[in-house]
Design a protein around this motif. Structure first.
Motif, PDB file in Angstrom:
ATOM      1  N   GLU A 106       0.839  -1.209   0.000  1.00  0.00           N
ATOM      2  CA  GLU A 106       0.000   0.000   0.000  1.00  0.00           C
ATOM      3  C   GLU A 106       0.870   1.254   0.000  1.00  0.00           C
ATOM      4  N   LEU A 107       1.924   1.246   0.797  1.00  0.00           N
ATOM      5  CA  LEU A 107       2.832   2.394   0.830  1.00  0.00           C
ATOM      6  C   LEU A 107       3.512   2.590  -0.523  1.00  0.00           C
ATOM      7  N   LYS A 108       3.945   1.494  -1.129  1.00  0.00           N
ATOM      8  CA  LYS A 108       4.582   1.583  -2.441  1.00  0.00           C
ATOM      9  C   LYS A 108       3.606   2.164  -3.464  1.00  0.00           C
ATOM     10  N   ALA A 109       2.363   1.707  -3.445  1.00  0.00           N
ATOM     11  CA  ALA A 109       1.365   2.210  -4.388  1.00  0.00           C
ATOM     12  C   ALA A 109       1.108   3.696  -4.179  1.00  0.00           C
ATOM     13  N   LYS A 110       1.052   4.131  -2.939  1.00  0.00           N
ATOM     14  CA  LYS A 110       0.834   5.560  -2.649  1.00  0.00           C
ATOM     15  C   LYS A 110       2.014   6.400  -3.135  1.00  0.00           C
TER      16      LYS A 110
ATOM     17  N   VAL B 239       4.162   5.650  -5.566  1.00  0.00           N
ATOM     18  CA  VAL B 239       4.154   5.646  -7.033  1.00  0.00           C
ATOM     19  C   VAL B 239       3.049   6.570  -7.561  1.00  0.00           C
ATOM     20  N   ALA B 240       1.887   6.574  -6.913  1.00  0.00           N
ATOM     21  CA  ALA B 240       0.790   7.446  -7.346  1.00  0.00           C
ATOM     22  C   ALA B 240       1.176   8.919  -7.263  1.00  0.00           C
ATOM     23  N   MET B 241       2.029   9.262  -6.314  1.00  0.00           N
ATOM     24  CA  MET B 241       2.435  10.657  -6.147  1.00  0.00           C
ATOM     25  C   MET B 241       3.346  11.138  -7.270  1.00  0.00           C
ATOM     26  N   LEU B 242       3.923  10.228  -8.038  1.00  0.00           N
ATOM     27  CA  LEU B 242       4.759  10.632  -9.178  1.00  0.00           C
ATOM     28  C   LEU B 242       3.975  11.518 -10.143  1.00  0.00           C
ATOM     29  N   ASP B 243       2.701  11.220 -10.308  1.00  0.00           N
ATOM     30  CA  ASP B 243       1.869  12.004 -11.228  1.00  0.00           C
ATOM     31  C   ASP B 243       1.482  13.366 -10.664  1.00  0.00           C
ATOM     32  N   MET B 244       1.680  13.564  -9.376  1.00  0.00           N
ATOM     33  CA  MET B 244       1.353  14.847  -8.748  1.00  0.00           C
ATOM     34  C   MET B 244       2.551  15.802  -8.728  1.00  0.00           C
ATOM     35  N   ALA B 245       3.725  15.290  -9.006  1.00  0.00           N
ATOM     36  CA  ALA B 245       4.949  16.095  -8.929  1.00  0.00           C
ATOM     37  C   ALA B 245       4.896  17.266  -9.910  1.00  0.00           C
ATOM     38  N   TYR B 246       5.438  18.394  -9.478  1.00  0.00           N
ATOM     39  CA  TYR B 246       5.556  19.586 -10.321  1.00  0.00           C
ATOM     40  C   TYR B 246       7.036  19.728 -10.661  1.00  0.00           C
ATOM     41  N   VAL B 247       7.407  19.256 -11.860  1.00  0.00           N
ATOM     42  CA  VAL B 247       8.819  19.163 -12.229  1.00  0.00           C
ATOM     43  C   VAL B 247       9.095  19.719 -13.632  1.00  0.00           C
TER      44      VAL B 247
ATOM     45  N   VAL C  28       9.374  12.628  -8.238  1.00  0.00           N
ATOM     46  CA  VAL C  28       9.610  11.760  -7.084  1.00  0.00           C
ATOM     47  C   VAL C  28       8.339  11.759  -6.254  1.00  0.00           C
ATOM     48  N   GLY C  29       7.972  10.580  -5.777  1.00  0.00           N
ATOM     49  CA  GLY C  29       6.827  10.441  -4.886  1.00  0.00           C
ATOM     50  C   GLY C  29       7.261   9.770  -3.600  1.00  0.00           C
ATOM     51  N   ALA C  30       6.558  10.076  -2.521  1.00  0.00           N
ATOM     52  CA  ALA C  30       6.902   9.492  -1.228  1.00  0.00           C
ATOM     53  C   ALA C  30       5.640   9.176  -0.446  1.00  0.00           C
ATOM     54  N   ALA C  31       5.718   8.124   0.343  1.00  0.00           N
ATOM     55  CA  ALA C  31       4.666   7.769   1.297  1.00  0.00           C
ATOM     56  C   ALA C  31       5.347   7.478   2.627  1.00  0.00           C
ATOM     57  N   LEU C  32       4.998   8.247   3.629  1.00  0.00           N
ATOM     58  CA  LEU C  32       5.628   8.201   4.941  1.00  0.00           C
ATOM     59  C   LEU C  32       4.648   7.618   5.948  1.00  0.00           C
ATOM     60  N   GLU C  33       5.095   6.585   6.661  1.00  0.00           N
ATOM     61  CA  GLU C  33       4.267   5.997   7.713  1.00  0.00           C
ATOM     62  C   GLU C  33       4.807   6.414   9.074  1.00  0.00           C
ATOM     63  N   CYS C  34       3.933   6.953   9.900  1.00  0.00           N
ATOM     64  CA  CYS C  34       4.296   7.346  11.253  1.00  0.00           C
ATOM     65  C   CYS C  34       4.145   6.147  12.182  1.00  0.00           C
ATOM     66  N   GLU C  35       4.726   6.245  13.363  1.00  0.00           N
ATOM     67  CA  GLU C  35       4.666   5.134  14.311  1.00  0.00           C
ATOM     68  C   GLU C  35       3.240   4.766  14.697  1.00  0.00           C
ATOM     69  N   ASP C  36       2.314   5.734  14.660  1.00  0.00           N
ATOM     70  CA  ASP C  36       0.929   5.432  15.016  1.00  0.00           C
ATOM     71  C   ASP C  36       0.114   4.904  13.838  1.00  0.00           C
ATOM     72  N   GLY C  37       0.757   4.691  12.685  1.00  0.00           N
ATOM     73  CA  GLY C  37       0.079   4.142  11.523  1.00  0.00           C
ATOM     74  C   GLY C  37      -0.432   5.169  10.530  1.00  0.00           C
TER      75      GLY C  37
ATOM     76  N   GLY D 112       3.771  12.703  -0.376  1.00  0.00           N
ATOM     77  CA  GLY D 112       4.386  13.928  -0.867  1.00  0.00           C
ATOM     78  C   GLY D 112       4.960  13.720  -2.251  1.00  0.00           C
ATOM     79  N   CYS D 113       5.172  14.822  -2.932  1.00  0.00           N
ATOM     80  CA  CYS D 113       5.826  14.811  -4.237  1.00  0.00           C
ATOM     81  C   CYS D 113       6.797  15.978  -4.262  1.00  0.00           C
ATOM     82  N   ASN D 114       7.726  15.947  -5.215  1.00  0.00           N
ATOM     83  CA  ASN D 114       8.634  17.084  -5.309  1.00  0.00           C
ATOM     84  C   ASN D 114       7.924  18.222  -6.033  1.00  0.00           C
ATOM     85  N   ILE D 115       8.265  19.430  -5.603  1.00  0.00           N
ATOM     86  CA  ILE D 115       7.647  20.646  -6.117  1.00  0.00           C
ATOM     87  C   ILE D 115       8.773  21.614  -6.451  1.00  0.00           C
TER      88      ILE D 115
END
Length: 135
Positions: free
Chosen positions: A6-10, A12-20, A27-36, A41-44
């Motif tokens: 799920e994190l990988k899919a999120k 990868v999905a952010m790649l299309d949101m990047a403003y480059v 670049v796309g990122a999915a960050l999981e916090c300790e509480d789940g 994020g994407c690069n801007i």
């Protein structure tokens, strides 16, 4: 808690949101916090290159702005042949909130390389460096 897939899919999905418009390197990122909780994020980019923000820091700043201070893992996706590693600034920001976090870097084929943040930033700057010797 999100699964790794799920994190990988999120991420990868952010790649299309990047403003480059300048680098053409999304670049796309999915960050999981300790509480789940999960933040993406994407690069801007900006025509004044120094004002560009990376995907990892976008996700981290979103998490912190919502009150999350402990990071568990991050997936970083790119469209390059090599794995998409975080830059030095991102490594330090991630270290601040996740000194024990896992960093999973993907390439264009969704292949992964798993690292620990301390492998990427072995001597990260943290609060221990701020200690004042009271001798």
């Amino acid at each position: 808690m999100a699964t790794l897939e799920e994190l990988k899919a999120k991420a990868v999905a952010m790649l299309d949101m990047a403003y480059v418009p300048y680098s053409h390197f999304p670049v796309g990122a999915a960050l999981e916090c300790e509480d789940g909780a999960v933040f993406t994020g994407c690069n801007i980019e900006n025509s004044s290159y120094g004002l560009t923000n990376c995907a990892e820091r976008t996700a981290a700043f979103k998490a912190v702005s919502e009150g999350h201070r402990r990071f568990k893992r991050i997936v970083i996706a790119g469209r390059s042949d090599d794995y998409c590693y975080p830059c030095g600034a991102c490594r330090q920001v991630l270290y601040e909130f996740g000194p024990d976090m896992e960093v999973i870097c993907l390439n264009k084929d969704n292949e992964e390389k798993r690292l620990h943040i301390k492998e990427l930033l072995p001597y990260g700057f943290d609060q221990t460096w701020l200690a004042i010797d009271e001798k």
